[in-house]
Scaffold this motif. Structure first.
Motif, PDB file in Angstrom:
ATOM      1  N   THR A 127      -8.828  18.623   2.658  1.00  0.00           N
ATOM      2  CA  THR A 127      -9.979  18.613   1.749  1.00  0.00           C
ATOM      3  C   THR A 127      -9.506  19.050   0.370  1.00  0.00           C
ATOM      4  OG1 THR A 127     -10.635  20.928   2.054  1.00  0.00           O
ATOM      5  CG2 THR A 127     -11.488  19.324   3.671  1.00  0.00           C
ATOM      6  N   CYS A 138      -8.538  15.364  -3.340  1.00  0.00           N
ATOM      7  CA  CYS A 138      -7.795  15.074  -2.115  1.00  0.00           C
ATOM      8  C   CYS A 138      -8.077  13.608  -1.793  1.00  0.00           C
ATOM      9  CB  CYS A 138      -8.265  15.999  -0.991  1.00  0.00           C
ATOM     10  SG  CYS A 138      -7.324  15.827   0.536  1.00  0.00           S
ATOM     11  N   ASP A 140      -6.754   9.539  -0.341  1.00  0.00           N
ATOM     12  CA  ASP A 140      -5.896   8.740   0.531  1.00  0.00           C
ATOM     13  C   ASP A 140      -5.002   7.874  -0.347  1.00  0.00           C
ATOM     14  OD1 ASP A 140      -6.847   9.537   3.088  1.00  0.00           O
ATOM     15  OD2 ASP A 140      -8.615   8.295   2.807  1.00  0.00           O
ATOM     16  N   ARG A 155      -3.051  11.693   3.003  1.00  0.00           N
ATOM     17  CA  ARG A 155      -3.970  12.408   2.101  1.00  0.00           C
ATOM     18  C   ARG A 155      -3.173  13.408   1.275  1.00  0.00           C
ATOM     19  NH1 ARG A 155      -9.073  11.619   2.248  1.00  0.00           N
ATOM     20  NH2 ARG A 155      -9.861  13.639   1.602  1.00  0.00           N
TER      21      ARG A 155
END
Length: 160
Positions: A127, A138, A140, A155
């Motif tokens: 997170t 945070c 991808d 991530r």
């Protein structure tokens, strides 16, 4: 903890993690060490020997002095993160041109309209709370797998 092979029953003490380990073919072989992942540790010719190492998904999961760094898992054709000695001196957010500059071993290039905007050292996250101030996105990120034949998402922390 270990300083060299003689400290370990398995005779395996990768200098980059300084923890006794054992050979593995997959995460199931690492079950005796909770949270361990199976990653490439030693090069033998053109092949890698995989060993169990402490896994992580955020820097806070690693002991003091260790970084949550990117590692390849050739058998699984993916990248993983593991707690290890920092790969380079630079923290998340520092400008980079090469992965060896970054503590995590991960230099992220950001693009706008298919043009590179900047490259920064980054670290894995679950997170935004896992990211340092100013780099609390945070996100991808898609990257090629170790074989280059596929794609995977990881991530990592990024700036706004």
């Amino acid at each position: 903890a270990c300083q060299g092979a003689a400290d370990c029953l398995s005779q395996l003490c990768p200098t980059w993690i300084q923890v006794c380990t054992e050979v593995c073919a997959g995460d199931v072989d690492c079950a005796a060490s909770p949270g361990a992942v199976c990653v490439d540790s030693y090069r033998a010719g053109s092949d890698y020997v995989q060993t169990c190492v402490p896994g992580c998904s955020a820097a806070s999961q690693c002991p003091s002095g260790k970084a949550c760094a990117i590692s390849s898992d050739s058998a699984g054709d993916r990248y993983r993160f593991s707690c290890e000695a920092p790969r380079g001196p630079d923290p998340t957010g520092a400008d980079c041109s090469n992965t060896v500059e970054c503590a995590s071993g991960f230099c992220l290039t950001n693009y706008l309209n298919n043009q590179p905007v900047d490259s920064i050292c980054t670290q894995p996250c679950v997170t935004s709370a896992d990211c340092p101030a100013g780099f609390g996105n945070c996100v991808d990120v898609q990257m090629s797998t170790p074989s280059g034949n596929g794609k995977q998402f990881v991530r990592v922390c990024n700036h706004p």
